[in-house]
Scaffold this active site. Structure first.
Site, PDB file in Angstrom:
ATOM      1  N   TYR A 172       0.842  -1.202   0.000  1.00  8.97           N
ATOM      2  CA  TYR A 172       0.000   0.000   0.000  1.00  8.97           C
ATOM      3  C   TYR A 172       0.880   1.256   0.000  1.00  8.97           C
ATOM      4  O   TYR A 172       0.729   2.118  -0.862  1.00  8.97           O
ATOM      5  CB  TYR A 172      -0.896  -0.032   1.229  1.00  8.97           C
ATOM      6  CG  TYR A 172      -1.918   1.085   1.313  1.00  8.97           C
ATOM      7  CD1 TYR A 172      -3.065   1.080   0.524  1.00  8.97           C
ATOM      8  CD2 TYR A 172      -1.755   2.135   2.216  1.00  8.97           C
ATOM      9  CE1 TYR A 172      -4.011   2.091   0.638  1.00  8.97           C
ATOM     10  CE2 TYR A 172      -2.695   3.147   2.337  1.00  8.97           C
ATOM     11  CZ  TYR A 172      -3.824   3.119   1.543  1.00  8.97           C
ATOM     12  OH  TYR A 172      -4.769   4.124   1.653  1.00  8.97           O
ATOM     13  N   LYS A 181       1.180   3.903  -3.048  1.00  8.61           N
ATOM     14  CA  LYS A 181       0.748   5.305  -2.953  1.00  8.61           C
ATOM     15  C   LYS A 181       1.912   6.233  -3.325  1.00  8.61           C
ATOM     16  O   LYS A 181       1.712   7.266  -3.966  1.00  8.61           O
ATOM     17  CB  LYS A 181       0.244   5.618  -1.542  1.00  8.61           C
ATOM     18  CG  LYS A 181      -1.088   4.955  -1.184  1.00  8.61           C
ATOM     19  CD  LYS A 181      -2.240   5.490  -2.023  1.00  8.61           C
ATOM     20  CE  LYS A 181      -3.570   4.865  -1.648  1.00  8.61           C
ATOM     21  NZ  LYS A 181      -4.665   5.216  -2.590  1.00  8.61           N
ATOM     22  N   TYR A 194       3.398  13.395 -14.733  1.00 13.12           N
ATOM     23  CA  TYR A 194       2.452  13.926 -15.724  1.00 13.12           C
ATOM     24  C   TYR A 194       2.321  15.440 -15.628  1.00 13.12           C
ATOM     25  O   TYR A 194       2.095  16.120 -16.621  1.00 13.12           O
ATOM     26  CB  TYR A 194       1.083  13.220 -15.599  1.00 13.12           C
ATOM     27  CG  TYR A 194       1.042  11.988 -16.475  1.00 13.12           C
ATOM     28  CD1 TYR A 194       1.798  10.864 -16.159  1.00 13.12           C
ATOM     29  CD2 TYR A 194       0.293  11.961 -17.659  1.00 13.12           C
ATOM     30  CE1 TYR A 194       1.809   9.749 -16.971  1.00 13.12           C
ATOM     31  CE2 TYR A 194       0.300  10.845 -18.482  1.00 13.12           C
ATOM     32  CZ  TYR A 194       1.052   9.750 -18.136  1.00 13.12           C
ATOM     33  OH  TYR A 194       1.070   8.650 -18.956  1.00 13.12           O
TER      34      TYR A 194
HETATM   35  P1  NAD Z   1     -13.075   1.896   0.175  1.00 15.73           P
HETATM   36  O1  NAD Z   1     -12.456   0.541   0.124  1.00 15.73           O
HETATM   37  O2  NAD Z   1     -14.354   2.042   0.893  1.00 15.73           O
HETATM   38  O3  NAD Z   1     -13.247   2.492  -1.287  1.00 15.73           O
HETATM   39  C1  NAD Z   1     -12.405   2.188  -2.361  1.00 15.73           C
HETATM   40  C2  NAD Z   1     -13.267   1.899  -3.580  1.00 15.73           C
HETATM   41  O4  NAD Z   1     -12.412   1.630  -4.707  1.00 15.73           O
HETATM   42  C3  NAD Z   1     -14.147   0.650  -3.405  1.00 15.73           C
HETATM   43  O5  NAD Z   1     -15.465   0.938  -3.815  1.00 15.73           O
HETATM   44  C4  NAD Z   1     -13.495  -0.395  -4.319  1.00 15.73           C
HETATM   45  O6  NAD Z   1     -14.419  -1.348  -4.794  1.00 15.73           O
HETATM   46  C5  NAD Z   1     -12.896   0.482  -5.412  1.00 15.73           C
HETATM   47  N1  NAD Z   1     -11.774  -0.124  -6.111  1.00 15.73           N
HETATM   48  C6  NAD Z   1     -10.658  -0.690  -5.578  1.00 15.73           C
HETATM   49  N2  NAD Z   1      -9.842  -1.141  -6.544  1.00 15.73           N
HETATM   50  C7  NAD Z   1     -10.451  -0.843  -7.727  1.00 15.73           C
HETATM   51  C8  NAD Z   1     -10.103  -1.040  -9.084  1.00 15.73           C
HETATM   52  N3  NAD Z   1      -8.979  -1.669  -9.438  1.00 15.73           N
HETATM   53  N4  NAD Z   1     -10.941  -0.600 -10.036  1.00 15.73           N
HETATM   54  C9  NAD Z   1     -12.102   0.030  -9.706  1.00 15.73           C
HETATM   55  N5  NAD Z   1     -12.496   0.234  -8.429  1.00 15.73           N
HETATM   56  C10 NAD Z   1     -11.675  -0.200  -7.455  1.00 15.73           C
HETATM   57  O7  NAD Z   1     -11.954   2.862   0.804  1.00 15.73           O
HETATM   58  P2  NAD Z   1     -12.037   4.386   1.244  1.00 15.73           P
HETATM   59  O8  NAD Z   1     -11.742   4.440   2.686  1.00 15.73           O
HETATM   60  O9  NAD Z   1     -13.272   5.020   0.736  1.00 15.73           O
HETATM   61  O10 NAD Z   1     -10.760   4.984   0.488  1.00 15.73           O
HETATM   62  C11 NAD Z   1     -10.865   5.688  -0.735  1.00 15.73           C
HETATM   63  C12 NAD Z   1      -9.492   6.158  -1.178  1.00 15.73           C
HETATM   64  O11 NAD Z   1      -8.916   7.019  -0.193  1.00 15.73           O
HETATM   65  C13 NAD Z   1      -8.474   5.018  -1.372  1.00 15.73           C
HETATM   66  O12 NAD Z   1      -7.653   5.311  -2.468  1.00 15.73           O
HETATM   67  C14 NAD Z   1      -7.673   5.046  -0.097  1.00 15.73           C
HETATM   68  O13 NAD Z   1      -6.377   4.526  -0.290  1.00 15.73           O
HETATM   69  C15 NAD Z   1      -7.659   6.536   0.217  1.00 15.73           C
HETATM   70  N6  NAD Z   1      -7.454   6.775   1.654  1.00 15.73           N
HETATM   71  C16 NAD Z   1      -8.448   6.525   2.545  1.00 15.73           C
HETATM   72  C17 NAD Z   1      -8.237   6.739   3.904  1.00 15.73           C
HETATM   73  C18 NAD Z   1      -9.311   6.499   4.928  1.00 15.73           C
HETATM   74  O14 NAD Z   1      -9.065   6.703   6.120  1.00 15.73           O
HETATM   75  N7  NAD Z   1     -10.518   6.104   4.577  1.00 15.73           N
HETATM   76  C19 NAD Z   1      -6.995   7.218   4.349  1.00 15.73           C
HETATM   77  C20 NAD Z   1      -5.997   7.440   3.401  1.00 15.73           C
HETATM   78  C21 NAD Z   1      -6.243   7.236   2.045  1.00 15.73           C
END
Ligand code: NAD
Ligand code: UDP
Length: 317
Positions: A153, A157, A167
């Site tokens: 992860y 990232k 880009y």
């Molecule tokens: P989540 O798992 O609820 O949402 C991620 C979504 O992406 C899901 O609906 C999943 O099905 C979809 N997905 C994953 N891989 C995919 C792919 N290859 N193609 C299409 N769809 C795909 O997670 P979240 O907490 O809502 O996180 C959203 C984003 O924010 C992520 O990129 C995560 O790394 C980032 N993030 C979240 C947090 C947090 O605390 N929630 C913190 C840091 C970063």
């Protein structure tokens, strides 16, 4: 009003973002393969004629309607939970995670370029690893184990940030990077294993509340509506291409304190238990958000108590 692609829109943060974009009158195309998202999150959204769901994987060619011109892209598509006990975590979807943030970011950047659009890449506080400085500022390069269990992860990232900036520099594509810190709220998946959803569900069932380690490690929790406001500002304000910005709530808490708060707020009889801390679990996390304040005129408005109250209500129902 804009045509906005939200990759990962069926997930926790993504579904709140889609809802907010629709409320503001935008047309939303949600691209998701539901690997960690929840189809339930789409039920209300799909009643809105300006919402379009495209089932698909960001690591594959994106199939958009032929005449569609996209104005803006949010790339949130990635597993996000570190908990090895959950089948939805990046620990158990390691290759999918690395590819969503590498190949997936590459494909969405190409799409952004082809449409002369702008893009926001959802990076993470995990780029700081187990930080040696607190609070973390964007200028800190981090302390990441490059090949440990969390590296699928963290390094993905970091790659996503690197290719985004490539880009910006080489092709003058308008990309902004959000370093998201721990975000919580309604629609977290109950089984994804992150700390807020775990503790609330354990407390509501009067089961053991499972602290990993001694509970002295810290996190800073941001309520999801605050996060969505920040993400929208970071993408829609002009002249922010190439900016990398911490988004989160600087209110730092010990995990033991979170457990006690949730136990009290739910009136639970749960016992609080302690078990081994997972490898490379960061000891602290607290964003320095001065840059977000300066560039976006943004800061969080929902305190932990009010945010937890709404999240507990969600899980009760
Ligand atoms: P989540 O798992 O609820 O949402 C991620 C979504 O992406 C899901 O609906 C999943 O099905 C979809 N997905 C994953 N891989 C995919 C792919 N290859 N193609 C299409 N769809 C795909 O997670 P979240 O907490 O809502 O996180 C959203 C984003 O924010 C992520 O990129 C995560 O790394 C980032 N993030 C979240 C947090 C947090 O605390 N929630 C913190 C840091 C970063
Ligand atoms: N954690 C915990 N019990 C749980 C889930 C998580 O003590 O049931 C701890 C975890 O070890 C970490 C913190 O809570 O120290 C935050 O974990 P989370 O999985 O929410 O995300 P992270 O911030 O580690 O990415």
């Amino acid at each position: 009003m804009q045509k906005v692609l939200v990759a990962g829109g069926a997930g926790f943060i993504g579904s709140h973002l889609c809802e907010s974009l629709l409320q503001k009158g935008h047309t939303v195309y949600c691209l998701d393969n539901i690997c960690t998202g929840n189809p339930k999150n789409l039920e209300e959204l799909q009643k809105n004629p300006s919402f379009h769901f495209i089932e698909g994987d960001v690591t594959q060619p994106v199939k958009l309607p032929q005449s569609l011109h996209i104005d803006a892209i949010f790339h949130l598509a990635s597993p996000a939970s570190p908990n090895k006990n959950s089948s939805r975590s990046y620990m158990n979807l390691p290759l999918e995670t690395m590819l969503a943030n590498s190949e997936g970011t590459y494909r969405l950047l190409e799409l952004t370029k082809a449409h002369s659009a702008r893009m926001l890449y959802a990076s993470s506080s995990e780029v700081y690893g187990d930080p040696l400085l607190s609070p973390q500022k964007e200028t800190y390069w981090g302390n990441v184990n490059p090949n440990g269990p969390r590296s699928v992860y963290d390094e993905a990232k970091r790659f996503g940030e690197a290719i985004s900036m490539l880009y910006v520099r080489k092709f003058s594509v308008d990309v902004r990077v959000a370093r998201i810190f721990n975000t919580y709220g309604p629609r977290m998946h109950p089984d994804d294993g992150r700390v807020v959803s775990n503790f609330i569900n354990q407390a509501l069932r009067n089961e053991k509340i499972t602290i990993y380690g001694d509970g002295n490690q810290t996190r800073s929790f941001c309520f999801v509506t605050d996060m969505v406001n920040a993400l929208e500002s970071l993408l829609f304000l002009d002249n922010l291409s190439g900016k990398v910005v911490n988004l989160g709530n600087p209110d730092e808490r010990k995990i033991s304190e979170l457990a006690t708060m949730i136990k009290e707020m739910t009136g639970s009889s749960s016992e609080i238990t302690y078990s081994e801390l997972p490898q490379d679990d960061p000891k602290n996390r607290k964003p320095d958000i001065s840059l977000a304040k300066e560039l976006l005129s943004w800061e969080p408005t929902v305190d932990l108590e009010h945010g937890l109250k709404q999240t507990i209500e969600f899980f009760k129902n």
